[in-house]
Design an enzyme around this catalytic site. Structure first.
Site, mmCIF file in Angstrom:
data_model
loop_
_atom_site.group_PDB
_atom_site.id
_atom_site.type_symbol
_atom_site.label_atom_id
_atom_site.label_comp_id
_atom_site.label_asym_id
_atom_site.label_seq_id
_atom_site.Cartn_x
_atom_site.Cartn_y
_atom_site.Cartn_z
ATOM 1 N N ILE A 166 17.380 18.603 -16.680
ATOM 2 C CA ILE A 166 16.529 19.647 -16.109
ATOM 3 C C ILE A 166 15.249 18.983 -15.611
ATOM 4 C CG2 ILE A 166 15.105 21.640 -16.734
ATOM 5 C CD1 ILE A 166 17.458 22.405 -18.656
ATOM 6 N N HIS A 220 25.204 25.346 -8.124
ATOM 7 C CA HIS A 220 25.651 25.788 -9.445
ATOM 8 C C HIS A 220 27.064 26.360 -9.312
ATOM 9 C CE1 HIS A 220 25.033 27.217 -13.551
ATOM 10 N NE2 HIS A 220 25.634 28.328 -13.199
HETATM 11 C C1 GRF Z 1 29.498 20.741 -9.523
HETATM 12 O O1 GRF Z 1 30.403 21.620 -10.114
HETATM 13 C C2 GRF Z 1 28.175 21.412 -9.336
HETATM 14 O O2 GRF Z 1 28.282 22.787 -9.101
HETATM 15 C C3 GRF Z 1 27.493 21.174 -10.652
HETATM 16 O O3 GRF Z 1 27.904 19.891 -11.044
HETATM 17 C C4 GRF Z 1 29.159 19.584 -10.464
HETATM 18 C C5 GRF Z 1 29.029 18.272 -9.757
HETATM 19 O O4 GRF Z 1 30.266 17.765 -9.351
HETATM 20 N N1 GRF Z 1 26.060 21.329 -10.528
HETATM 21 P P1 GRF Z 1 30.367 16.449 -8.491
HETATM 22 O O5 GRF Z 1 29.768 15.306 -9.292
HETATM 23 O O6 GRF Z 1 29.608 16.659 -7.208
HETATM 24 O O7 GRF Z 1 31.821 16.246 -8.242
#
Ligand code: GRF
Length: 207
Positions: free
Chosen positions: A95, A112
């Site tokens: 965060i 998200h």
């Molecule tokens: C995704 O599901 C995003 O929504 C979340 O973290 C994940 C990242 O996935 N915040 P990646 O590393 O981009 O494949």
């Protein structure tokens, strides 16, 4: 046309969103230059994704600093050093403190894996698991502006996907990921075009 938007990326994981963003830049669907990837996990897949595209990587691990605050200051300093205009969080596991959020106010985005405000406050794959537990029939992803309140900043855009009978966390996550890979580059391009503003706490997209 003005100068190219300088995009800073923050990620900790496998980097499929960073991959999608860099592909959009390469294909000219996103008029931006990825100026730096800040990663807080040595060995994360995203490091190689960035390196293959020639994007400088700054590894800023918590363990290398005496305090969480010192790490956050280092993150801010890296983004400042590379003159990032906009910062995209793409699976960043920490965060952000006010020291970072305040320095880039209104210029940090996050993606998200749920339709906020549903399933806020947890990181993947928890929102996907919660969607299955609650039996919702639709989920998706949200791109929002990062503020001091976790997952509560102005919503810029959302994409929905169905939750299907027999879905597992993996199958639902894969469907949401595919939607993320379409949505995030698109939203970043809106920012590059200067089309997003915030009015009374809500993000507005100008035509
Ligand atoms: C995704 O599901 C995003 O929504 C979340 O973290 C994940 C990242 O996935 N915040 P990646 O590393 O981009 O494949």
């Amino acid at each position: 046309m003005g100068p190219m938007m300088r995009l800073g990326l923050l990620a900790s994981g496998r980097g499929s969103n960073v991959h999608a963003i860099l592909a959009a830049i390469r294909e000219d669907r996103l008029r931006a230059e990825a100026v730096v990837l800040v990663c807080d996990r040595a060995g994360a897949g995203v490091i190689e994704v960035a390196q293959r595209a020639g994007v400088p990587v700054e590894l800023i691990e918590r363990s290398a600093f005496p305090s969480r605050g010192a790490q956050q200051t280092a993150i801010r300093d890296a983004l400042t050093r590379y003159h990032a205009d906009l910062v995209a969080l793409a699976g960043f596991a920490a965060i952000l403190d006010p020291v970072v959020v305040g320095a880039f106010e209104g210029r940090i985005l996050n993606i998200h894996p749920a339709l906020l405000p549903a399933f806020a406050g947890a990181m993947a794959p928890e929102p996907q698991a919660a969607a299955l537990r609650d039996g919702v029939k639709e989920s998706g992803c949200t791109v929002h502006i990062v503020t001091a309140d976790v997952d509560a900043g102005p919503i810029v855009a959302q994409a929905t996907v169905p939750v299907l009978p027999g879905d597992t966390v993996e199958s639902l996550s894969a469907r949401i990921h595919a939607a993320e890979h379409r949505l995030y580059p698109q939203v970043l391009q809106w920012f590059a075009e200067g089309r997003v503003s915030v009015d009374a706490g809500r993000a507005v997209l100008s035509p």
